[in-house]
Design a protein around this motif. Sequence first.
Motif, PDB file in Angstrom:
ATOM      1  N   UNK A 127     -74.586 -96.220  27.452  1.00 25.93           N
ATOM      2  CA  UNK A 127     -74.677 -94.766  27.634  1.00 25.93           C
ATOM      3  C   UNK A 127     -73.841 -94.090  26.555  1.00 25.93           C
ATOM      4  N   UNK A 128     -74.117 -92.829  26.288  1.00 25.68           N
ATOM      5  CA  UNK A 128     -73.317 -92.083  25.315  1.00 25.68           C
ATOM      6  C   UNK A 128     -71.992 -91.706  25.963  1.00 25.68           C
ATOM      7  N   UNK A 129     -70.897 -92.002  25.276  1.00 25.75           N
ATOM      8  CA  UNK A 129     -69.576 -91.756  25.856  1.00 25.75           C
ATOM      9  C   UNK A 129     -68.604 -91.174  24.839  1.00 25.75           C
ATOM     10  N   UNK A 130     -67.633 -90.455  25.348  1.00 25.49           N
ATOM     11  CA  UNK A 130     -66.572 -89.897  24.509  1.00 25.49           C
ATOM     12  C   UNK A 130     -65.493 -90.954  24.312  1.00 25.49           C
ATOM     13  N   UNK A 131     -64.949 -91.005  23.122  1.00 26.52           N
ATOM     14  CA  UNK A 131     -63.865 -91.941  22.835  1.00 26.52           C
ATOM     15  C   UNK A 131     -62.716 -91.719  23.807  1.00 26.52           C
TER      16      UNK A 131
END
Length: 271
Positions: A127-131
Amino acid sequence: MVNPTIRKFIFYGVMSSSLVLLGHFSYALASWHSDANETNQILEAVQQYAVSPMPVSAQSLNIVPTGGSNTQPFLPVNFDKLLKQNEEVVGWLRIGSVGIDMPIVQTTDNEFYLNHDFDKRASSLGWVFASASSNMRNFGTNTVLYGHNLSNKRMFGSLKGLLTILKEKPDSGVIQLTTPSQQMVFKVVSVYVTDEDDMLYVGNGTQLPWRESFVKHIREKNQVKSIDNHLITPLDQYLTLSTCYGPTGTAKRLAVHAQLVAVKDTSAAAV
């Protein structure tokens, strides 16, 4: 001359190995398709939580709506239901020009969402995730999002399209990012391919010398010459999107940097 018995042994050995490899490949392919179907179902289900306003372009730089509408270029999102589904939701990302439109998550382990989906089930699509180092409540100089480069164009699989789209339509580099407390609009100011050991593009320094180095770096590395980035400064805030560029295992990375150009505070404390 090879003994017939040995020849037969070699033949069956090769056949057995081939069948095992074929089995592994078939299983991996079936698993990928299963993960892809589940991901599509999740994405379709959550679309109801993000309002679908009119498409926006770089005219949003001056907070001037396109098409003569009074609609502002911000993206309202219902986070209440999203957070009930996954308490690690930190925002919603929309890049209309490449069809990215989805909630983003964040945890303390940057490895987790590389192989888990929005519902935290094991998935090769991730999934797209924030650092983990990015502050999604109080943005610093550089906020970083990661996602897989998938062949079905899910996650960040369509992101590389910006390399060609922006050459033809420089004003289409608009990114809408909404968090529970802010609605933001960014303009893409740099797109390029770099190496995985390039740590500057995903850094988030606070001191002015680092900020100056960061801006100089993304300006010089930009590969889309039609992008106008002469006005970006070390005092601006940036959103960086990172994904692999090339086949599995590649050390190449696609970097997309966008400058914050508009923000609306939607927190409970906002007046």
